[in-house]
Scaffold this motif. Sequence first.
Motif, PDB file in Angstrom:
ATOM      1  N   LEU A  20       0.824  -1.207   0.000  1.00  0.00           N
ATOM      2  CA  LEU A  20       0.000   0.000   0.000  1.00  0.00           C
ATOM      3  C   LEU A  20       0.860   1.260   0.000  1.00  0.00           C
ATOM      4  CD1 LEU A  20      -2.883  -0.974   2.431  1.00  0.00           C
ATOM      5  CD2 LEU A  20      -3.020  -0.646  -0.037  1.00  0.00           C
ATOM      6  N   PHE A  21       1.937   1.246   0.761  1.00  0.00           N
ATOM      7  CA  PHE A  21       2.833   2.392   0.795  1.00  0.00           C
ATOM      8  C   PHE A  21       3.498   2.609  -0.561  1.00  0.00           C
ATOM      9  CE2 PHE A  21       7.031   4.268   1.940  1.00  0.00           C
ATOM     10  CZ  PHE A  21       6.556   5.525   2.289  1.00  0.00           C
ATOM     11  N   LEU A  22       3.903   1.534  -1.219  1.00  0.00           N
ATOM     12  CA  LEU A  22       4.513   1.653  -2.538  1.00  0.00           C
ATOM     13  C   LEU A  22       3.509   2.174  -3.573  1.00  0.00           C
ATOM     14  CD1 LEU A  22       6.755  -1.532  -2.625  1.00  0.00           C
ATOM     15  CD2 LEU A  22       7.488   0.841  -2.435  1.00  0.00           C
ATOM     16  N   MET A  23       2.234   1.762  -3.447  1.00  0.00           N
ATOM     17  CA  MET A  23       1.204   2.288  -4.351  1.00  0.00           C
ATOM     18  C   MET A  23       1.035   3.789  -4.129  1.00  0.00           C
ATOM     19  SD  MET A  23       0.369  -0.062  -6.278  1.00  0.00           S
ATOM     20  CE  MET A  23      -1.103  -0.767  -6.898  1.00  0.00           C
ATOM     21  N   PHE A  24       1.098   4.237  -2.875  1.00  0.00           N
ATOM     22  CA  PHE A  24       1.028   5.663  -2.590  1.00  0.00           C
ATOM     23  C   PHE A  24       2.210   6.396  -3.214  1.00  0.00           C
ATOM     24  CE2 PHE A  24       2.596   9.112   0.117  1.00  0.00           C
ATOM     25  CZ  PHE A  24       1.570  10.027  -0.087  1.00  0.00           C
ATOM     26  N   ILE A  25       3.396   5.808  -3.136  1.00  0.00           N
ATOM     27  CA  ILE A  25       4.578   6.430  -3.721  1.00  0.00           C
ATOM     28  C   ILE A  25       4.416   6.558  -5.232  1.00  0.00           C
ATOM     29  CG2 ILE A  25       7.040   6.080  -4.193  1.00  0.00           C
ATOM     30  CD1 ILE A  25       7.263   4.876  -1.384  1.00  0.00           C
ATOM     31  N   ILE A  26       3.910   5.518  -5.897  1.00  0.00           N
ATOM     32  CA  ILE A  26       3.689   5.576  -7.343  1.00  0.00           C
ATOM     33  C   ILE A  26       2.680   6.673  -7.677  1.00  0.00           C
ATOM     34  CG2 ILE A  26       2.802   4.317  -9.340  1.00  0.00           C
ATOM     35  CD1 ILE A  26       3.880   1.743  -7.997  1.00  0.00           C
ATOM     36  N   TRP A  27       1.596   6.751  -6.910  1.00  0.00           N
ATOM     37  CA  TRP A  27       0.580   7.784  -7.148  1.00  0.00           C
ATOM     38  C   TRP A  27       1.182   9.178  -6.967  1.00  0.00           C
ATOM     39  CZ3 TRP A  27      -1.439  11.279  -3.537  1.00  0.00           C
ATOM     40  CH2 TRP A  27      -2.489  12.057  -4.008  1.00  0.00           C
ATOM     41  N   ASP A  28       1.964   9.370  -5.910  1.00  0.00           N
ATOM     42  CA  ASP A  28       2.572  10.666  -5.654  1.00  0.00           C
ATOM     43  C   ASP A  28       3.575  11.025  -6.749  1.00  0.00           C
ATOM     44  OD1 ASP A  28       2.838  12.970  -3.928  1.00  0.00           O
ATOM     45  OD2 ASP A  28       4.843  12.203  -3.437  1.00  0.00           O
ATOM     46  N   LEU A  29       4.332  10.053  -7.215  1.00  0.00           N
ATOM     47  CA  LEU A  29       5.280  10.269  -8.302  1.00  0.00           C
ATOM     48  C   LEU A  29       4.560  10.726  -9.558  1.00  0.00           C
ATOM     49  CD1 LEU A  29       8.208   9.947  -9.391  1.00  0.00           C
ATOM     50  CD2 LEU A  29       7.584   7.596  -9.966  1.00  0.00           C
ATOM     51  N   ALA A  30       3.453  10.082  -9.887  1.00  0.00           N
ATOM     52  CA  ALA A  30       2.679  10.460 -11.072  1.00  0.00           C
ATOM     53  C   ALA A  30       2.084  11.854 -10.911  1.00  0.00           C
ATOM     54  CB  ALA A  30       1.578   9.444 -11.324  1.00  0.00           C
ATOM     55  N   LYS A  31       1.622  12.175  -9.714  1.00  0.00           N
ATOM     56  CA  LYS A  31       1.027  13.490  -9.465  1.00  0.00           C
ATOM     57  C   LYS A  31       2.080  14.589  -9.577  1.00  0.00           C
ATOM     58  CE  LYS A  31      -0.038  15.108  -5.425  1.00  0.00           C
ATOM     59  NZ  LYS A  31      -0.539  15.354  -4.105  1.00  0.00           N
ATOM     60  N   GLU A  32       3.247  14.375  -8.980  1.00  0.00           N
ATOM     61  CA  GLU A  32       4.320  15.376  -9.023  1.00  0.00           C
ATOM     62  C   GLU A  32       4.846  15.578 -10.442  1.00  0.00           C
ATOM     63  OE1 GLU A  32       5.699  17.377  -6.625  1.00  0.00           O
ATOM     64  OE2 GLU A  32       4.040  16.714  -5.354  1.00  0.00           O
ATOM     65  N   ALA A  33       4.842  14.525 -11.256  1.00  0.00           N
ATOM     66  CA  ALA A  33       5.334  14.616 -12.629  1.00  0.00           C
ATOM     67  C   ALA A  33       4.263  15.140 -13.577  1.00  0.00           C
ATOM     68  CB  ALA A  33       5.829  13.246 -13.101  1.00  0.00           C
ATOM     69  N   LYS A  34       3.043  15.345 -13.053  1.00  0.00           N
ATOM     70  CA  LYS A  34       1.912  15.783 -13.872  1.00  0.00           C
ATOM     71  C   LYS A  34       1.754  14.855 -15.079  1.00  0.00           C
ATOM     72  CE  LYS A  34       2.282  20.607 -12.510  1.00  0.00           C
ATOM     73  NZ  LYS A  34       3.439  20.657 -11.660  1.00  0.00           N
ATOM     74  N   ALA A  35       1.715  13.568 -14.791  1.00  0.00           N
ATOM     75  CA  ALA A  35       1.722  12.544 -15.830  1.00  0.00           C
ATOM     76  C   ALA A  35       0.395  12.423 -16.569  1.00  0.00           C
ATOM     77  CB  ALA A  35       2.088  11.194 -15.221  1.00  0.00           C
ATOM     78  N   GLY A  36      -0.695  12.888 -15.990  1.00  0.00           N
ATOM     79  CA  GLY A  36      -1.988  12.728 -16.635  1.00  0.00           C
ATOM     80  C   GLY A  36      -2.526  11.323 -16.423  1.00  0.00           C
ATOM     81  N   LYS A  37      -3.693  11.084 -17.005  1.00  0.00           N
ATOM     82  CA  LYS A  37      -4.357   9.795 -16.801  1.00  0.00           C
ATOM     83  C   LYS A  37      -3.570   8.646 -17.432  1.00  0.00           C
ATOM     84  CE  LYS A  37      -9.044   8.816 -16.844  1.00  0.00           C
ATOM     85  NZ  LYS A  37     -10.366   8.829 -17.463  1.00  0.00           N
ATOM     86  N   THR A  38      -3.142   8.810 -18.667  1.00  0.00           N
ATOM     87  CA  THR A  38      -2.408   7.744 -19.357  1.00  0.00           C
ATOM     88  C   THR A  38      -1.064   7.483 -18.690  1.00  0.00           C
ATOM     89  OG1 THR A  38      -3.459   8.419 -21.421  1.00  0.00           O
ATOM     90  CG2 THR A  38      -1.554   6.978 -21.596  1.00  0.00           C
ATOM     91  N   GLY A  39      -0.375   8.542 -18.303  1.00  0.00           N
ATOM     92  CA  GLY A  39       0.913   8.383 -17.636  1.00  0.00           C
ATOM     93  C   GLY A  39       0.781   7.694 -16.296  1.00  0.00           C
ATOM     94  N   MET A  40      -0.288   8.024 -15.563  1.00  0.00           N
ATOM     95  CA  MET A  40      -0.497   7.394 -14.266  1.00  0.00           C
ATOM     96  C   MET A  40      -0.772   5.899 -14.435  1.00  0.00           C
ATOM     97  SD  MET A  40      -2.948   8.490 -11.092  1.00  0.00           S
ATOM     98  CE  MET A  40      -2.178  10.073 -10.922  1.00  0.00           C
ATOM     99  N   ILE A  41      -1.581   5.573 -15.427  1.00  0.00           N
ATOM    100  CA  ILE A  41      -1.858   4.155 -15.694  1.00  0.00           C
ATOM    101  C   ILE A  41      -0.568   3.433 -16.070  1.00  0.00           C
ATOM    102  CG2 ILE A  41      -3.019   2.565 -17.279  1.00  0.00           C
ATOM    103  CD1 ILE A  41      -5.367   4.577 -17.299  1.00  0.00           C
ATOM    104  N   ALA A  42       0.259   4.066 -16.917  1.00  0.00           N
ATOM    105  CA  ALA A  42       1.518   3.449 -17.332  1.00  0.00           C
ATOM    106  C   ALA A  42       2.436   3.228 -16.131  1.00  0.00           C
ATOM    107  CB  ALA A  42       2.204   4.326 -18.375  1.00  0.00           C
ATOM    108  N   LEU A  43       2.506   4.209 -15.236  1.00  0.00           N
ATOM    109  CA  LEU A  43       3.348   4.051 -14.042  1.00  0.00           C
ATOM    110  C   LEU A  43       2.847   2.919 -13.153  1.00  0.00           C
ATOM    111  CD1 LEU A  43       4.132   7.726 -13.036  1.00  0.00           C
ATOM    112  CD2 LEU A  43       5.792   5.955 -13.569  1.00  0.00           C
ATOM    113  N   PHE A  44       1.537   2.862 -12.930  1.00  0.00           N
ATOM    114  CA  PHE A  44       1.000   1.799 -12.077  1.00  0.00           C
ATOM    115  C   PHE A  44       1.211   0.426 -12.703  1.00  0.00           C
ATOM    116  CE2 PHE A  44      -1.265   5.010  -9.590  1.00  0.00           C
ATOM    117  CZ  PHE A  44      -1.132   4.473  -8.323  1.00  0.00           C
ATOM    118  N   VAL A  45       1.063   0.333 -14.028  1.00  0.00           N
ATOM    119  CA  VAL A  45       1.270  -0.962 -14.690  1.00  0.00           C
ATOM    120  C   VAL A  45       2.743  -1.349 -14.628  1.00  0.00           C
ATOM    121  CG1 VAL A  45       1.212  -2.141 -16.914  1.00  0.00           C
ATOM    122  CG2 VAL A  45      -0.749  -0.818 -16.171  1.00  0.00           C
TER     123      VAL A  45
END
Length: 66
Positions: A20-45
Amino acid sequence: MTDEMLTQLGMQLGIPALILFLMFIIWDLAKEAKAGKTGMIALFVALGVGMMGYVIKVILQWQLEH
């Protein structure tokens, strides 16, 4: 409480908390990078594949034991 019981408890509570903590880190990384919806999905995958492999392994081990 034996060492085996403590280890089992740690595996049952510690690993999910870490995931769960690692999922939070991935979400925060995507948010800080302003990755958008597609980028966030790519990071989580991309970053979540290893965690999903562990979860699948635990489920398969449990299934084979019961």
